[in-house]
Write a protein that holds these residues in place. Structure first.
Motif, PDB file in Angstrom:
ATOM      1  N   LYS A   1      26.974  67.442  22.018  1.00  0.00           N
ATOM      2  CA  LYS A   1      25.936  67.132  21.000  1.00  0.00           C
ATOM      3  C   LYS A   1      24.528  67.782  21.722  1.00  0.00           C
ATOM      4  CE  LYS A   1      23.045  63.984  18.161  1.00  0.00           C
ATOM      5  NZ  LYS A   1      22.985  65.168  16.738  1.00  0.00           N
ATOM      6  N   PHE A   2      24.726  67.569  23.410  1.00  0.00           N
ATOM      7  CA  PHE A   2      23.287  67.952  24.572  1.00  0.00           C
ATOM      8  C   PHE A   2      23.456  69.680  24.636  1.00  0.00           C
ATOM      9  CE2 PHE A   2      22.485  69.157  29.030  1.00  0.00           C
ATOM     10  CZ  PHE A   2      21.339  68.636  28.392  1.00  0.00           C
ATOM     11  N   LEU A   3      24.674  70.099  24.175  1.00  0.00           N
ATOM     12  CA  LEU A   3      24.872  71.524  24.232  1.00  0.00           C
ATOM     13  C   LEU A   3      24.273  71.803  23.101  1.00  0.00           C
ATOM     14  CD1 LEU A   3      27.425  71.761  27.257  1.00  0.00           C
ATOM     15  CD2 LEU A   3      25.288  72.256  27.727  1.00  0.00           C
ATOM     16  N   GLY A   4      24.645  71.439  22.022  1.00  0.00           N
ATOM     17  CA  GLY A   4      24.586  71.473  21.064  1.00  0.00           C
ATOM     18  C   GLY A   4      26.004  72.641  19.804  1.00  0.00           C
ATOM     19  N   ALA A   5      27.185  72.396  20.472  1.00  0.00           N
ATOM     20  CA  ALA A   5      27.929  72.752  20.077  1.00  0.00           C
ATOM     21  C   ALA A   5      28.555  72.114  18.508  1.00  0.00           C
ATOM     22  CB  ALA A   5      29.239  72.005  21.087  1.00  0.00           C
ATOM     23  N   ALA A   6      27.950  70.702  18.567  1.00  0.00           N
ATOM     24  CA  ALA A   6      28.505  69.888  17.448  1.00  0.00           C
ATOM     25  C   ALA A   6      27.475  70.148  16.185  1.00  0.00           C
ATOM     26  CB  ALA A   6      27.855  68.738  17.710  1.00  0.00           C
ATOM     27  N   SER A   7      26.181  70.973  16.584  1.00  0.00           N
ATOM     28  CA  SER A   7      25.505  71.289  15.425  1.00  0.00           C
ATOM     29  C   SER A   7      25.814  72.565  14.847  1.00  0.00           C
ATOM     30  CB  SER A   7      23.614  71.589  15.966  1.00  0.00           C
ATOM     31  OG  SER A   7      24.067  72.792  16.908  1.00  0.00           O
ATOM     32  N   SER A   8      26.660  73.787  15.425  1.00  0.00           N
ATOM     33  CA  SER A   8      27.294  74.703  14.427  1.00  0.00           C
ATOM     34  C   SER A   8      28.598  74.198  13.385  1.00  0.00           C
ATOM     35  CB  SER A   8      27.150  75.845  15.900  1.00  0.00           C
ATOM     36  OG  SER A   8      28.052  75.351  16.717  1.00  0.00           O
ATOM     37  N   THR A   9      28.523  75.665  12.573  1.00  0.00           N
ATOM     38  CA  THR A   9      29.726  75.290  11.792  1.00  0.00           C
ATOM     39  C   THR A   9      30.722  75.887  12.303  1.00  0.00           C
ATOM     40  OG1 THR A   9      28.619  76.478  10.118  1.00  0.00           O
ATOM     41  CG2 THR A   9      28.451  73.860  10.095  1.00  0.00           C
ATOM     42  N   GLY A  10      32.112  76.045  11.550  1.00  0.00           N
ATOM     43  CA  GLY A  10      32.861  76.819  11.619  1.00  0.00           C
ATOM     44  C   GLY A  10      33.939  77.188  12.573  1.00  0.00           C
ATOM     45  N   THR A  11      34.193  78.929  12.529  1.00  0.00           N
ATOM     46  CA  THR A  11      34.970  79.482  14.000  1.00  0.00           C
ATOM     47  C   THR A  11      33.899  78.752  15.714  1.00  0.00           C
ATOM     48  OG1 THR A  11      36.196  80.739  12.900  1.00  0.00           O
ATOM     49  CG2 THR A  11      36.398  81.007  15.026  1.00  0.00           C
ATOM     50  N   LEU A  12      32.381  79.069  15.544  1.00  0.00           N
ATOM     51  CA  LEU A  12      32.114  79.208  16.491  1.00  0.00           C
ATOM     52  C   LEU A  12      31.837  77.710  17.358  1.00  0.00           C
ATOM     53  CD1 LEU A  12      29.516  80.482  18.554  1.00  0.00           C
ATOM     54  CD2 LEU A  12      28.194  80.179  16.634  1.00  0.00           C
ATOM     55  N   ARG A  13      31.486  76.335  16.285  1.00  0.00           N
ATOM     56  CA  ARG A  13      31.454  75.152  16.845  1.00  0.00           C
ATOM     57  C   ARG A  13      33.934  74.994  17.364  1.00  0.00           C
ATOM     58  NH1 ARG A  13      31.540  70.303  12.532  1.00  0.00           N
ATOM     59  NH2 ARG A  13      33.433  71.146  12.215  1.00  0.00           N
ATOM     60  N   LEU A  14      34.396  75.272  16.800  1.00  0.00           N
ATOM     61  CA  LEU A  14      36.158  74.990  17.577  1.00  0.00           C
ATOM     62  C   LEU A  14      36.258  75.616  18.456  1.00  0.00           C
ATOM     63  CD1 LEU A  14      38.180  74.334  16.690  1.00  0.00           C
ATOM     64  CD2 LEU A  14      39.515  76.908  15.921  1.00  0.00           C
ATOM     65  N   LEU A  15      35.316  76.568  18.814  1.00  0.00           N
ATOM     66  CA  LEU A  15      35.218  77.723  20.356  1.00  0.00           C
ATOM     67  C   LEU A  15      34.628  77.162  21.422  1.00  0.00           C
ATOM     68  CD1 LEU A  15      34.921  81.158  19.239  1.00  0.00           C
ATOM     69  CD2 LEU A  15      37.053  80.471  19.745  1.00  0.00           C
ATOM     70  N   LYS A  16      33.131  76.535  21.125  1.00  0.00           N
ATOM     71  CA  LYS A  16      31.914  75.342  21.864  1.00  0.00           C
ATOM     72  C   LYS A  16      32.955  74.397  22.424  1.00  0.00           C
ATOM     73  CE  LYS A  16      28.010  77.185  20.125  1.00  0.00           C
ATOM     74  NZ  LYS A  16      27.126  77.159  19.221  1.00  0.00           N
ATOM     75  N   PHE A  17      33.832  73.868  20.981  1.00  0.00           N
ATOM     76  CA  PHE A  17      34.283  72.686  21.866  1.00  0.00           C
ATOM     77  C   PHE A  17      35.722  72.362  22.426  1.00  0.00           C
ATOM     78  CE2 PHE A  17      33.698  70.195  17.961  1.00  0.00           C
ATOM     79  CZ  PHE A  17      31.767  69.877  17.735  1.00  0.00           C
ATOM     80  N   VAL A  18      36.386  74.272  22.180  1.00  0.00           N
ATOM     81  CA  VAL A  18      37.283  74.430  22.613  1.00  0.00           C
ATOM     82  C   VAL A  18      37.460  74.592  24.033  1.00  0.00           C
ATOM     83  CG1 VAL A  18      39.322  75.940  23.464  1.00  0.00           C
ATOM     84  CG2 VAL A  18      38.900  75.345  21.409  1.00  0.00           C
ATOM     85  N   ALA A  19      36.527  74.973  24.581  1.00  0.00           N
ATOM     86  CA  ALA A  19      35.617  75.666  25.944  1.00  0.00           C
ATOM     87  C   ALA A  19      35.413  74.297  26.686  1.00  0.00           C
ATOM     88  CB  ALA A  19      33.972  76.848  25.523  1.00  0.00           C
ATOM     89  N   LEU A  20      34.710  73.412  25.843  1.00  0.00           N
ATOM     90  CA  LEU A  20      33.850  72.707  26.842  1.00  0.00           C
ATOM     91  C   LEU A  20      34.976  71.123  26.850  1.00  0.00           C
ATOM     92  CD1 LEU A  20      31.092  70.372  27.454  1.00  0.00           C
ATOM     93  CD2 LEU A  20      31.501  69.499  25.222  1.00  0.00           C
TER      94      LEU A  20
END
Length: 166
Positions: A86-105
């Motif tokens: 939430k702090f890094l904004g990974a939860a606010s995007s959608t689709g593949t970009l959110r998945l990639l942010k979640f995976v990296a985090l």
């Protein structure tokens, strides 16, 4: 002519909802990981001669492995990963970009957890050569697995909310 429509806004997830998704993702990840570890650790499962002994060993080893998997996935999955996302904004995007942010985090967080465990335990019991790098890779991969489950659950939630009549 009509004005071009803008894409729908990204879903807003509260921290509590993200933490509940972390709990559910942690439980699912722990069950899958523990089952896979116990099955892959026993070579007799793949043979035909000792299926009964393999099932008995599975029943004996599963509670301990499941407890270890819960300890590995739940605290980080509930209390560290959702606030960081939430702090890094990974939860606010959608689709593949959110998945990639979640995976990296998640890979970074679980790798840091494994490194912290090594820093604490190395003075007490040094690990064999090469074990630390292999364990860090496994930790990052378990974080990736958690992130994929987490994203799938969020996608399912978003899909169900979009389908409800308003």
């Amino acid at each position: 002519m009509t004005a071009p429509t803008s894409p729908p806004p990204a879903p807003s997830h509260s921290l509590l909802r993200l933490m509940l998704m972390g709990l559910l993702s942690g439980i699912i990840s722990a069950f899958v990981a523990a089952s896979a570890l116990v099955i892959l650790a026993d070579l007799r499962v793949f043979g035909t001669g000792n299926a009964g002994a393999a099932v008995k060993d599975f029943g004996n080893d599963m509670p301990t492995t499941l407890l270890a998997a819960f300890i590995w996935f739940l605290p980080v999955g509930i209390f560290i990963f959702p606030p960081a996302a939430k702090f890094l904004g990974a939860a606010s995007s959608t689709g593949t970009l959110r998945l990639l942010k979640f995976v990296a985090l998640a890979a970074i967080l679980w790798c840091l957890l494994a490194e912290a465990i090594y820093l604490v335990l190395t003075p007490l019991a040094p690990a064999p050569p090469g074990a630390q790098s292999a364990d860090l890779i496994r930790a990052a991969l378990s974080g990736v697995f958690f992130a994929v489950v987490y994203d799938l659950l969020l996608r399912r939630r978003d899909y169900l909310l979009d389908r409800k009549p308003r």
